[in-house]
Design an enzyme around this catalytic site. Structure first.
Site, short mmCIF file in Angstrom:
data_model
loop_
_atom_site.label_atom_id
_atom_site.label_comp_id
_atom_site.label_asym_id
_atom_site.label_seq_id
_atom_site.Cartn_x
_atom_site.Cartn_y
_atom_site.Cartn_z
N CYS A 122 -0.16 3.93 2.18
CA CYS A 122 -0.56 3.67 3.75
C CYS A 122 1.00 3.66 4.32
O CYS A 122 1.44 4.64 5.08
CB CYS A 122 -0.33 2.15 4.15
SG CYS A 122 -2.25 1.74 3.51
N ASP A 123 2.40 3.97 3.39
CA ASP A 123 3.90 3.49 3.51
C ASP A 123 4.51 4.35 2.32
O ASP A 123 5.43 4.41 2.92
CB ASP A 123 3.87 2.11 3.19
CG ASP A 123 3.16 1.35 4.47
OD1 ASP A 123 2.93 1.65 5.44
OD2 ASP A 123 2.86 -0.11 4.08
N CYS B 288 0.70 -0.83 0.08
CA CYS B 288 0.39 0.01 0.18
C CYS B 288 0.64 1.28 0.23
O CYS B 288 1.14 1.42 1.23
CB CYS B 288 -1.28 -0.11 1.29
SG CYS B 288 -1.65 1.60 1.55
#
Ligand code: NDP
Length: 323
Positions: free
Chosen positions: A152-153, A149
């Protein structure tokens, strides 16, 4: 449904609460089903599952959902769907369905391995989750350099080099997103063509800090105690192996349907996609319906999932009127 037909509390169940329409999953299929079911007075209850909001929450701008001419953030889109469902009284419960008994109605579902709930009908809208490659180093560095992701990261790799594995729309989208944060993005694509749509390919081509490594297969995620230091690949055309030095590896190699828990009862294909009657959301178990990516090998779009959720709710309503 006439009240006298709600014979749901008999026998050995000691009048455990019966949910008229239980919806498993909280993505576009689940929320759309919930909105329609609530408006049909079916008092739907959603069990949100592990990935609250589904895959939309891991995507960036959604440009192809009608009604948002300027695009909309995926997380925001699903948050709006939730608000809309709640406006009609939908109850959204957190919890993962860990066991099912569909041998008779009402169906019995176990939540988080402890609580049991009975449901008169079930809509399976559990979606799909990111696949992993099963190569050495991948699990070891998962959460510490290996991610599925980018939104997300990606932030952790500001001004660093990263790799994205895959050649589909997700891979292109992740690469474009990361190109805005990272110094360089190497896309590792196993064939000599993208699977992605032309529009996404064009977006990749417009980024000067994305390099596409064609016909390269990922072999191993390498690293040390500090985390990932590179990804070993096989350049199929050159017949050589090499390590691409990167700090992070983002996987975008497709998804698998989240259907495991329904397997004992529900017909599925070899990959685990729920098989529904053609043109319908009915599964092989009367009273159990499926909508969205969990039953969709082909389209896998937020809009098609939403449409499928709508159909499932209408079919649930019809089913309850007929039994
Ligand atoms: P896809 O299945 O479309 O693509 C997966 C990619 O990963 C392919 O390029 C595939 O290669 C590659 N791959 C698979 N296994 C391996 C492996 N072991 N090693 C290396 N590469 C591998 O998945 P996506 O998640 O990209 O997309 C799923 C669906 O969601 C699609 O329908 C897509 O259109 C849609 N989507 C739409 C978006 C949008 O419209 N904004 C955004 C994201 C997704 P190969 O091509 O050789 O099989």
């Amino acid at each position: 449904m006439p009240e006298d037909k709600v014979v749901l509390c008999a026998g050995d169940r000691n009048c455990m609460d019966i949910v008229k329409c239980l919806i498993a999953g909280s993505g576009p299929a689940g929320y759309t089903a919930a909105i329609y079911a609530a408006r049909a007075n079916l008092n739907p209850v959603i069990y949100s599952g592990m990935e609250l909001g589904g895959q939309l929450t891991t995507t960036t701008t959604v440009d192809n959902f009608p009604g948002f001419p300027d695009g909309i953030d995926g997380g925001e889109l699903v948050a709006r769907m939730k608000r809309q469902a709640e406006r009609f009284g939908v109850e959204v419960r957190s919890g993962v369905i860990t066991k099912t008994d569909f041998s008779k109605r009402p169906f019995k579902l176990t939540i988080d391995s402890k609580d049991e709930v009975l449901a008169d009908t079930v809509i399976i809208a559990t979606g799909a989750s990111a696949k992993y490659l099963n190569i050495p180093g991948e699990q070891k560095f998962r959460g510490g350099g290996v991610s599925a992701c980018a939104t997300c990261d990606g932030f952790f790799y500001k001004n660093k080099e990263v790799a994205v594995v895959g050649g589909g729309d997700t891979a292109c989208e992740e690469a474009v997103y990361l190109s805005g944060i990272c110094k360089k993005v190497s896309m590792i694509v196993r064939r000599d063509v993208f699977r992605a749509s032309k529009a996404m390919q064009d977006r990749v081509a417009s980024k000067s800090n994305i390099e596409v490594l064609w016909q390269c297969e990922p072999l191993e995620v390498v690293g040390d105690e500090s985390g990932v230091t590179g990804i070993k690949i096989k350049d199929v055309k050159a017949g050589a192996e090499r390590i691409v030095p990167v700090w992070g590896v983002f996987l975008a190699v497709g998804h698998h349907p989240n259907s495991e828990v329904f397997k004992p009862w529900i017909n599925m294909d070899a990959e685990g996609y729920v098989i529904t009657e053609p043109g319908s959301s009915k599964t092989n178990v009367p009273g159990v319906f499926a909508a969205g990516d969990v039953a969709d090998l082909h389209y896998k779009q937020a809009i098609t999932a939403a449409a499928a959720g709508c159909k499932a709710a209408i079919e649930v309503d019809k089913f309850l009127q007929e039994v």
